[in-house]
Design a protein around this motif. Structure first.
Motif, PDB file in Angstrom:
ATOM      1  N   LEU A  80      -7.285 -28.855   5.785  1.00  0.00           N
ATOM      2  CA  LEU A  80      -6.855 -28.713   7.243  1.00  0.00           C
ATOM      3  C   LEU A  80      -5.161 -28.462   7.208  1.00  0.00           C
ATOM      4  O   LEU A  80      -4.515 -29.214   6.536  1.00  0.00           O
ATOM      5  CB  LEU A  80      -7.371 -29.988   7.791  1.00  0.00           C
ATOM      6  N   LYS A 115      -1.201 -20.841   3.641  1.00  0.00           N
ATOM      7  CA  LYS A 115      -0.945 -22.239   3.535  1.00  0.00           C
ATOM      8  C   LYS A 115      -1.416 -23.023   2.281  1.00  0.00           C
ATOM      9  O   LYS A 115      -0.686 -23.943   1.765  1.00  0.00           O
ATOM     10  CB  LYS A 115      -1.462 -22.900   4.935  1.00  0.00           C
ATOM     11  N   ASP A 174      10.282 -30.180   9.723  1.00  0.00           N
ATOM     12  CA  ASP A 174       9.657 -29.200  10.642  1.00  0.00           C
ATOM     13  C   ASP A 174       8.904 -29.766  11.654  1.00  0.00           C
ATOM     14  O   ASP A 174       9.093 -30.624  12.524  1.00  0.00           O
ATOM     15  CB  ASP A 174       9.250 -27.777   9.908  1.00  0.00           C
ATOM     16  N   ASP A 202       9.926 -22.727  12.667  1.00  0.00           N
ATOM     17  CA  ASP A 202       8.895 -22.160  13.235  1.00  0.00           C
ATOM     18  C   ASP A 202       8.013 -23.528  13.973  1.00  0.00           C
ATOM     19  O   ASP A 202       7.112 -23.195  14.590  1.00  0.00           O
ATOM     20  CB  ASP A 202       8.159 -21.247  12.559  1.00  0.00           C
ATOM     21  N   LYS A 214       0.883 -22.048  -0.501  1.00  0.00           N
ATOM     22  CA  LYS A 214       2.290 -22.788  -0.028  1.00  0.00           C
ATOM     23  C   LYS A 214       2.068 -24.252  -0.516  1.00  0.00           C
ATOM     24  O   LYS A 214       3.162 -24.842  -1.252  1.00  0.00           O
ATOM     25  CB  LYS A 214       2.768 -22.749   1.461  1.00  0.00           C
ATOM     26  N   SER A 222       1.974 -28.821  12.612  1.00  0.00           N
ATOM     27  CA  SER A 222       2.561 -28.163  11.920  1.00  0.00           C
ATOM     28  C   SER A 222       3.343 -26.753  12.840  1.00  0.00           C
ATOM     29  O   SER A 222       4.183 -26.262  12.442  1.00  0.00           O
ATOM     30  CB  SER A 222       1.774 -27.306  11.086  1.00  0.00           C
ATOM     31  N   LYS A 223       2.558 -26.512  13.833  1.00  0.00           N
ATOM     32  CA  LYS A 223       2.996 -25.376  14.898  1.00  0.00           C
ATOM     33  C   LYS A 223       3.027 -25.851  16.340  1.00  0.00           C
ATOM     34  O   LYS A 223       2.102 -26.486  16.581  1.00  0.00           O
ATOM     35  CB  LYS A 223       2.195 -23.962  14.622  1.00  0.00           C
ATOM     36  N   ASP A 238      -0.230 -34.134   3.072  1.00  0.00           N
ATOM     37  CA  ASP A 238      -1.716 -33.815   2.556  1.00  0.00           C
ATOM     38  C   ASP A 238      -2.041 -32.717   1.922  1.00  0.00           C
ATOM     39  O   ASP A 238      -2.584 -31.742   2.406  1.00  0.00           O
ATOM     40  CB  ASP A 238      -2.580 -34.279   3.984  1.00  0.00           C
ATOM     41  N   ALA A 258       3.940 -32.929   7.800  1.00  0.00           N
ATOM     42  CA  ALA A 258       2.947 -32.457   8.939  1.00  0.00           C
ATOM     43  C   ALA A 258       1.379 -32.201   8.636  1.00  0.00           C
ATOM     44  O   ALA A 258       0.643 -31.700   9.447  1.00  0.00           O
ATOM     45  CB  ALA A 258       3.519 -31.170   9.893  1.00  0.00           C
ATOM     46  N   THR A 272       8.574 -25.290   0.631  1.00  0.00           N
ATOM     47  CA  THR A 272       8.212 -25.427   1.978  1.00  0.00           C
ATOM     48  C   THR A 272       9.219 -26.604   2.584  1.00  0.00           C
ATOM     49  O   THR A 272       9.877 -27.124   1.664  1.00  0.00           O
ATOM     50  CB  THR A 272       6.916 -26.156   2.116  1.00  0.00           C
ATOM     51  N   ASP A 273       9.343 -26.795   3.769  1.00  0.00           N
ATOM     52  CA  ASP A 273      10.175 -27.806   4.212  1.00  0.00           C
ATOM     53  C   ASP A 273       9.992 -29.113   3.634  1.00  0.00           C
ATOM     54  O   ASP A 273      10.712 -29.964   3.542  1.00  0.00           O
ATOM     55  CB  ASP A 273       9.968 -27.839   5.939  1.00  0.00           C
ATOM     56  N   GLY A 274       8.520 -29.428   3.523  1.00  0.00           N
ATOM     57  CA  GLY A 274       8.138 -30.967   2.919  1.00  0.00           C
ATOM     58  C   GLY A 274       8.874 -31.096   1.527  1.00  0.00           C
ATOM     59  O   GLY A 274       9.685 -32.190   1.308  1.00  0.00           O
TER      60      GLY A 274
HETATM   61  N1  ATP Z   1      -2.167 -30.349   5.142  1.00  0.00           N
HETATM   62  C1  ATP Z   1      -0.720 -30.092   5.518  1.00  0.00           C
HETATM   63  N2  ATP Z   1      -0.685 -29.382   6.566  1.00  0.00           N
HETATM   64  C2  ATP Z   1       0.787 -29.194   7.019  1.00  0.00           C
HETATM   65  N3  ATP Z   1       1.718 -29.631   6.433  1.00  0.00           N
HETATM   66  C3  ATP Z   1       1.462 -30.269   5.316  1.00  0.00           C
HETATM   67  C4  ATP Z   1       0.559 -30.768   5.096  1.00  0.00           C
HETATM   68  N4  ATP Z   1       0.579 -31.421   3.739  1.00  0.00           N
HETATM   69  C5  ATP Z   1       1.758 -31.396   3.480  1.00  0.00           C
HETATM   70  N5  ATP Z   1       2.485 -30.792   4.510  1.00  0.00           N
HETATM   71  C6  ATP Z   1       4.005 -30.743   4.406  1.00  0.00           C
HETATM   72  O1  ATP Z   1       4.495 -30.862   5.758  1.00  0.00           O
HETATM   73  C7  ATP Z   1       5.462 -29.903   5.960  1.00  0.00           C
HETATM   74  C8  ATP Z   1       5.879 -29.863   7.322  1.00  0.00           C
HETATM   75  O2  ATP Z   1       4.789 -29.002   7.890  1.00  0.00           O
HETATM   76  P1  ATP Z   1       5.056 -27.697   8.487  1.00  0.00           P
HETATM   77  O3  ATP Z   1       3.830 -26.829   8.491  1.00  0.00           O
HETATM   78  O4  ATP Z   1       5.669 -27.760   9.596  1.00  0.00           O
HETATM   79  O5  ATP Z   1       5.884 -26.860   7.283  1.00  0.00           O
HETATM   80  P2  ATP Z   1       6.613 -25.646   7.065  1.00  0.00           P
HETATM   81  O6  ATP Z   1       7.209 -25.661   5.540  1.00  0.00           O
HETATM   82  O7  ATP Z   1       7.575 -25.177   7.944  1.00  0.00           O
HETATM   83  O8  ATP Z   1       5.523 -24.460   6.859  1.00  0.00           O
HETATM   84  P3  ATP Z   1       5.311 -23.190   7.222  1.00  0.00           P
HETATM   85  O9  ATP Z   1       5.476 -22.282   6.387  1.00  0.00           O
HETATM   86  O10 ATP Z   1       3.955 -22.790   7.817  1.00  0.00           O
HETATM   87  O11 ATP Z   1       6.282 -22.718   8.551  1.00  0.00           O
HETATM   88  C9  ATP Z   1       5.270 -28.781   5.102  1.00  0.00           C
HETATM   89  O12 ATP Z   1       6.344 -28.140   4.737  1.00  0.00           O
HETATM   90  C10 ATP Z   1       4.415 -29.554   3.917  1.00  0.00           C
HETATM   91  O13 ATP Z   1       5.527 -29.737   2.891  1.00  0.00           O
END
Ligand code: ATP
Ligand code: PH2
Ligand code: MG
Length: 197
Positions: free
Chosen positions: A159, A178, A60, A81, A181, A164-165, A154, A41, A131-133
């Motif tokens: 940013l 973040k 996510d 989330d 993370k 993401s949310k 990224d 995301a 993290t989810d990614g």
């Molecule tokens: N610049 C970025 N902003 C947001 N997500 C990113 C970015 N770069 C890579 N990602 C990847 O995209 C995935 C999905 O984004 P999202 O914010 O929904 O994740 P998440 O793991 O659920 O994070 P959170 O802990 O905030 O809930 C992230 O887990 C991360 O691995």
């Protein structure tokens, strides 16, 4: 570093274990020997042109964007989330101490695999990743993907991507948590993709 409480991780995992039914989903069948796209995301998510890989895993919040474009992921990896739309995909739901109040979203899903960051038990798995990614990348690798291509990942961006949310209206400056993370996610992805297993 983040102050997560293991006891709360266990609480969340136990609740997820109770919610889930025995509903075996065969990740090997979906991923083994397949070319897999993992979609994050980050801000570049909206620049994706075409996804050519055979299997799509969304992380996510990225799911909401893909579905809005008519792309239904095969697998959705979520800590609940970011996701607010529930296509008929396979879900890998991660329970942790900060998403207990979101576990009700699992009732919107039919094919669900549970994970957590505690020792595995019952219907709760521990596949690795953070993290989810990066957990999506770890899962693709573990279940035999022949090739893994990243989109919307990224990790060095200043940013957070707006998908993401659900409450974000635009990309926003990255928070301390973040950034850290994403640092961990980047390292896990690098190490996972380097593995030649
Ligand atoms: N610049 C970025 N902003 C947001 N997500 C990113 C970015 N770069 C890579 N990602 C990847 O995209 C995935 C999905 O984004 P999202 O914010 O929904 O994740 P998440 O793991 O659920 O994070 P959170 O802990 O905030 O809930 C992230 O887990 C991360 O691995
Ligand atoms: N308790 C808790 N655990 C986590 C969290 C989180 O926000 N809270 N975020 C993660 C990666 O996004 C991984 N694990
Ligand atoms: Mg999330």
């Amino acid at each position: 570093m983040f102050g997560f409480k293991e006891i709360d991780d266990y609480k969340s995992a136990s609740i997820l274990n109770e919610i889930l039914s025995d509903n075996p989903v065969d990740l090997l069948n979906i991923l083994n020997h397949k070319e897999v796209a993992v979609i994050g995301a980050g801000p570049s998510l909206e620049k994706i042109d075409k996804i050519r890989e055979e299997v799509i895993i969304s992380a996510d919040g990225a799911t909401n964007y893909l579905v809005s474009k008519g792309i239904i992921p095969d697998i959705i990896v979520t800590d609940l989330d970011g996701i607010e739309t529930f296509p008929n995909s396979v879900y890998v739901v991660h329970a942790h101490g900060n998403n207990i109040n979101l576990l009700h979203k699992v009732y919107n899903m039919t094919k669900v695999i549970g994970t957590a960051q505690v020792s595995p038990f019952g219907r709760i798995n521990l596949f690795g990743g953070f993290t989810d990614g990066d957990r999506a990348v770890v899962i693709a690798k573990k279940f035999g993907a022949s090739k893994i291509i990243l989109y919307g990942m990224d990790f060095d961006s200043n940013l957070i991507g707006k998908f993401s949310k659900p409450y974000l209206l635009s990309d926003v400056p990255i928070s301390w948590i973040k950034r850290n993370k994403l640092k961990i996610a980047k390292e896990i992805v690098k190490l996972t993709l380097e593995q030649n297993l």
